[in-house]
Design a protein around this motif. Structure first.
Motif, PDB file in Angstrom:
ATOM      1  N   LEU A  21      34.561  21.051 -24.644  1.00 50.20           N
ATOM      2  CA  LEU A  21      34.086  22.263 -23.967  1.00 50.20           C
ATOM      3  C   LEU A  21      34.678  23.520 -24.598  1.00 50.20           C
ATOM      4  O   LEU A  21      33.996  24.544 -24.728  1.00 50.20           O
ATOM      5  CB  LEU A  21      34.431  22.207 -22.477  1.00 50.20           C
ATOM      6  N   GLY A  22      35.946  23.438 -24.988  1.00 46.94           N
ATOM      7  CA  GLY A  22      36.581  24.583 -25.645  1.00 46.94           C
ATOM      8  C   GLY A  22      35.880  24.940 -26.941  1.00 46.94           C
ATOM      9  O   GLY A  22      35.712  26.121 -27.269  1.00 46.94           O
ATOM     10  N   THR A  23      35.455  23.920 -27.694  1.00 48.39           N
ATOM     11  CA  THR A  23      34.715  24.168 -28.929  1.00 48.39           C
ATOM     12  C   THR A  23      33.397  24.858 -28.632  1.00 48.39           C
ATOM     13  O   THR A  23      33.006  25.817 -29.311  1.00 48.39           O
ATOM     14  CB  THR A  23      34.449  22.843 -29.668  1.00 48.39           C
ATOM     15  N   GLY A  24      32.696  24.385 -27.602  1.00 52.99           N
ATOM     16  CA  GLY A  24      31.427  25.002 -27.232  1.00 52.99           C
ATOM     17  C   GLY A  24      31.580  26.448 -26.814  1.00 52.99           C
ATOM     18  O   GLY A  24      30.811  27.324 -27.238  1.00 52.99           O
ATOM     19  N   ILE A  25      32.589  26.735 -25.996  1.00 56.48           N
ATOM     20  CA  ILE A  25      32.836  28.113 -25.543  1.00 56.48           C
ATOM     21  C   ILE A  25      33.246  28.996 -26.719  1.00 56.48           C
ATOM     22  O   ILE A  25      32.817  30.148 -26.828  1.00 56.48           O
ATOM     23  CB  ILE A  25      33.914  28.122 -24.442  1.00 56.48           C
ATOM     24  N   ALA A  26      34.070  28.459 -27.618  1.00 54.62           N
ATOM     25  CA  ALA A  26      34.475  29.216 -28.808  1.00 54.62           C
ATOM     26  C   ALA A  26      33.259  29.536 -29.679  1.00 54.62           C
ATOM     27  O   ALA A  26      33.143  30.649 -30.211  1.00 54.62           O
ATOM     28  CB  ALA A  26      35.501  28.415 -29.608  1.00 54.62           C
ATOM     29  N   PHE A  27      32.341  28.590 -29.814  1.00 50.77           N
ATOM     30  CA  PHE A  27      31.121  28.821 -30.591  1.00 50.77           C
ATOM     31  C   PHE A  27      30.281  29.935 -29.971  1.00 50.77           C
ATOM     32  O   PHE A  27      29.664  30.727 -30.679  1.00 50.77           O
ATOM     33  CB  PHE A  27      30.313  27.528 -30.694  1.00 50.77           C
ATOM     34  N   LEU A  28      30.262  29.999 -28.634  1.00 48.03           N
ATOM     35  CA  LEU A  28      29.532  31.079 -27.971  1.00 48.03           C
ATOM     36  C   LEU A  28      30.118  32.437 -28.319  1.00 48.03           C
ATOM     37  O   LEU A  28      29.395  33.389 -28.635  1.00 48.03           O
ATOM     38  CB  LEU A  28      29.564  30.883 -26.448  1.00 48.03           C
ATOM     39  N   PHE A  29      31.448  32.531 -28.264  1.00 50.54           N
ATOM     40  CA  PHE A  29      32.114  33.799 -28.575  1.00 50.54           C
ATOM     41  C   PHE A  29      31.923  34.185 -30.038  1.00 50.54           C
ATOM     42  O   PHE A  29      31.813  35.371 -30.354  1.00 50.54           O
ATOM     43  CB  PHE A  29      33.609  33.707 -28.256  1.00 50.54           C
ATOM     44  N   LEU A  30      31.871  33.197 -30.911  1.00 53.36           N
ATOM     45  CA  LEU A  30      31.723  33.466 -32.343  1.00 53.36           C
ATOM     46  C   LEU A  30      30.266  33.662 -32.750  1.00 53.36           C
ATOM     47  O   LEU A  30      29.979  33.964 -33.914  1.00 53.36           O
ATOM     48  CB  LEU A  30      32.330  32.309 -33.152  1.00 53.36           C
ATOM     49  N   GLY A  31      29.344  33.487 -31.814  1.00 56.28           N
ATOM     50  CA  GLY A  31      27.934  33.645 -32.129  1.00 56.28           C
ATOM     51  C   GLY A  31      27.373  32.522 -32.965  1.00 56.28           C
ATOM     52  O   GLY A  31      26.434  32.719 -33.744  1.00 56.28           O
ATOM     53  N   LEU A  32      27.918  31.314 -32.821  1.00 51.25           N
ATOM     54  CA  LEU A  32      27.473  30.167 -33.599  1.00 51.25           C
ATOM     55  C   LEU A  32      26.582  29.219 -32.804  1.00 51.25           C
ATOM     56  O   LEU A  32      26.092  28.226 -33.347  1.00 51.25           O
ATOM     57  CB  LEU A  32      28.684  29.395 -34.144  1.00 51.25           C
ATOM     58  N   VAL A  33      26.370  29.511 -31.528  1.00 54.86           N
ATOM     59  CA  VAL A  33      25.501  28.684 -30.701  1.00 54.86           C
ATOM     60  C   VAL A  33      24.832  29.575 -29.666  1.00 54.86           C
ATOM     61  O   VAL A  33      25.395  30.586 -29.247  1.00 54.86           O
ATOM     62  CB  VAL A  33      26.307  27.550 -30.010  1.00 54.86           C
ATOM     63  N   ASP A  34      23.622  29.214 -29.300  1.00 60.87           N
ATOM     64  CA  ASP A  34      22.897  29.954 -28.268  1.00 60.87           C
ATOM     65  C   ASP A  34      23.080  29.267 -26.923  1.00 60.87           C
ATOM     66  O   ASP A  34      23.570  28.139 -26.833  1.00 60.87           O
ATOM     67  CB  ASP A  34      21.401  30.012 -28.620  1.00 60.87           C
ATOM     68  N   TYR A  35      22.627  29.966 -25.860  1.00 61.73           N
ATOM     69  CA  TYR A  35      22.590  29.344 -24.531  1.00 61.73           C
ATOM     70  C   TYR A  35      21.360  28.434 -24.502  1.00 61.73           C
ATOM     71  O   TYR A  35      20.351  28.739 -23.873  1.00 61.73           O
ATOM     72  CB  TYR A  35      22.492  30.403 -23.440  1.00 61.73           C
ATOM     73  N   SER A  36      21.468  27.316 -25.194  1.00 67.51           N
ATOM     74  CA  SER A  36      20.287  26.492 -25.449  1.00 67.51           C
ATOM     75  C   SER A  36      20.545  25.036 -25.128  1.00 67.51           C
ATOM     76  O   SER A  36      21.603  24.662 -24.601  1.00 67.51           O
ATOM     77  CB  SER A  36      19.892  26.621 -26.922  1.00 67.51           C
ATOM     78  N   TRP A  37      19.552  24.190 -25.464  1.00 72.37           N
ATOM     79  CA  TRP A  37      19.679  22.753 -25.218  1.00 72.37           C
ATOM     80  C   TRP A  37      20.861  22.158 -25.976  1.00 72.37           C
ATOM     81  O   TRP A  37      21.461  21.182 -25.514  1.00 72.37           O
ATOM     82  CB  TRP A  37      18.382  22.044 -25.610  1.00 72.37           C
ATOM     83  N   VAL A  38      21.215  22.741 -27.123  1.00 73.79           N
ATOM     84  CA  VAL A  38      22.371  22.240 -27.883  1.00 73.79           C
ATOM     85  C   VAL A  38      23.644  22.392 -27.066  1.00 73.79           C
ATOM     86  O   VAL A  38      24.496  21.496 -27.032  1.00 73.79           O
ATOM     87  CB  VAL A  38      22.499  22.980 -29.230  1.00 73.79           C
ATOM     88  N   PHE A  39      23.762  23.524 -26.382  1.00 73.75           N
ATOM     89  CA  PHE A  39      24.968  23.805 -25.594  1.00 73.75           C
ATOM     90  C   PHE A  39      24.939  23.090 -24.246  1.00 73.75           C
ATOM     91  O   PHE A  39      25.939  22.489 -23.825  1.00 73.75           O
ATOM     92  CB  PHE A  39      25.096  25.309 -25.378  1.00 73.75           C
ATOM     93  N   PHE A  40      23.798  23.143 -23.554  1.00 75.43           N
ATOM     94  CA  PHE A  40      23.728  22.618 -22.195  1.00 75.43           C
ATOM     95  C   PHE A  40      23.389  21.133 -22.124  1.00 75.43           C
ATOM     96  O   PHE A  40      23.624  20.493 -21.099  1.00 75.43           O
ATOM     97  CB  PHE A  40      22.694  23.407 -21.378  1.00 75.43           C
ATOM     98  N   ILE A  41      22.795  20.568 -23.176  1.00 72.98           N
ATOM     99  CA  ILE A  41      22.390  19.159 -23.146  1.00 72.98           C
ATOM    100  C   ILE A  41      23.147  18.323 -24.165  1.00 72.98           C
ATOM    101  O   ILE A  41      23.783  17.319 -23.828  1.00 72.98           O
ATOM    102  CB  ILE A  41      20.863  19.035 -23.367  1.00 72.98           C
ATOM    103  N   LEU A  42      23.094  18.729 -25.448  1.00 72.51           N
ATOM    104  CA  LEU A  42      23.726  17.917 -26.485  1.00 72.51           C
ATOM    105  C   LEU A  42      25.235  17.826 -26.299  1.00 72.51           C
ATOM    106  O   LEU A  42      25.820  16.733 -26.398  1.00 72.51           O
ATOM    107  CB  LEU A  42      23.401  18.493 -27.867  1.00 72.51           C
ATOM    108  N   LEU A  43      25.890  18.946 -26.027  1.00 73.98           N
ATOM    109  CA  LEU A  43      27.349  18.950 -25.901  1.00 73.98           C
ATOM    110  C   LEU A  43      27.834  18.036 -24.780  1.00 73.98           C
ATOM    111  O   LEU A  43      28.741  17.209 -24.993  1.00 73.98           O
ATOM    112  CB  LEU A  43      27.869  20.376 -25.710  1.00 73.98           C
ATOM    113  N   PRO A  44      27.290  18.090 -23.554  1.00 69.53           N
ATOM    114  CA  PRO A  44      27.746  17.162 -22.516  1.00 69.53           C
ATOM    115  C   PRO A  44      27.466  15.699 -22.849  1.00 69.53           C
ATOM    116  O   PRO A  44      28.263  14.814 -22.509  1.00 69.53           O
ATOM    117  CB  PRO A  44      26.976  17.593 -21.265  1.00 69.53           C
TER     118      PRO A  44
END
Length: 312
Positions: A21-44
């Motif tokens: 989860l920390g990696t996902g949140i860090a990617f959000l801050f760095l602009g490397l991931v969108d609020y998308s299926w990758v973040f909400f589906i693939l990561l979990p």
């Protein structure tokens, strides 16, 4: 309790959850991931896959789910997210973690993988996220979708009376819908500077009841593009500041006033907004629910104002 805390898999589940989860949140801050299926589906899912590879399954999911909830709630305190957003996120994230866990369990039944507590191996499921997140972010062209929410209600007043009551509102005070008891922003007043095309109308908001800070407060500034007393009030949103809601944008606000019978008015409120949240099948109904509750609150206040002014 001591047995749980000493359990190796329980401890590793906490570490893995924090790292994933920390990696996902860090990617959000760095602009490397969108609020998308990758973040909400693939990561979990990949987190669940990693958890499922560990032995001694008794306390693994407890560690992961407790840690996930705590991490998301902690985002509320610095104003990075609202409580309502967390409540809406948990129902999609938690089942997907369990799904990933089940996938690993099913694969293990066919002896394709073995139990392990080695962190170097447990980190492997994170690789698909590390690749998919920036790939989707930089290749995706349409990052926003435009949606429209429409609410209608009939009032026992003339279109002109309803128009005059809604164009500028000194104080909004009505029974609050249930989402406003979390942190859905509460409109407090709308000020119309000039009643003409090009005139500005500013609506002010305060934080929802659950917020101890002013995270949900802000303003929406609208510019009139069309108006006719008792007929239509149409405005473009030229500026909005609602802290913690960068995934939503507002485009247009429209009021239509149609005469019904001899002395009634059907008012139609249309809000056009943009969103970057995906998957849409999950987020769109929740977005529309929040906007409809804002509409309902304004309509309830409008009834009170009309009764006070005209006594019906």
């Amino acid at each position: 309790m001591k047995e749980i805390l000493k359990d190796r898999s329980f401890q590793l589940s906490i570490i893995l959850t924090l790292i994933f989860l920390g990696t996902g949140i860090a990617f959000l801050f760095l602009g490397l991931v969108d609020y998308s299926w990758v973040f909400f589906i693939l990561l979990p899912i990949v987190l669940g896959v990693a958890l499922g590879a560990m032995p001694n399954k008794k306390y693994i999911l407890w560690g992961a789910l407790i840690t996930t909830t705590i991490v998301l709630i902690c985002l509320v305190f610095p104003g990075l997210s609202g409580l309502l957003c967390i409540v809406m996120t948990l129902p999609i994230v938690v089942p997907l973690i369990f799904l990933g866990y089940v996938i690993t369990h099913l694969v293990r039944r066919y002896r394709q993988i073995k139990d392990t507590n080695r962190l170097s191996v447990l980190f492997l499921p994170l690789i698909p996220f590390l690749i998919a997140a920036p790939t989707e972010h930089f290749l995706k062209t349409d990052k926003e979708v435009i949606n429209e929410v429409k609410t209608e209600q009939v009032f026992n007043y003339t279109p002109e009376q309803v128009y005059d009551a809604i164009k500028s509102v000194d104080t909004l005070d009505a029974e609050k819908p249930y989402l406003m008891y979390f942190d859905l922003p509460i409109p407090t007043k709308c000020v119309l500077e000039k009643e003409e095309v090009g005139g500005l109308r500013t609506c002010y908001f305060k934080a929802g009841k659950s917020s101890k800070h002013d995270f949900g407060s802000g303003t929406i500034v609208e510019k009139i593009t069309k108006l006719e007393r008792g007929k239509v009030l149409k405005m473009d949103v030229i500026d909005y500041k609602l802290v913690g809601r960068n995934w939503l944008g507002f485009k247009e606000a429209i009021y239509y006033f149609d005469k019904v019978g001899d002395n009634q008015c059907k008012m139609t409120r249309i809000t056009t907004y943009t969103s970057v949240l995906t998957p849409r099948f999950y987020w769109q109904p929740l977005e529309e629910l929040g906007i409809r509750q804002e509409h309902d609150y304004v309509f309830s206040n409008l009834i009170n104002d009309l009764e006070k002014k005209y006594g019906k």
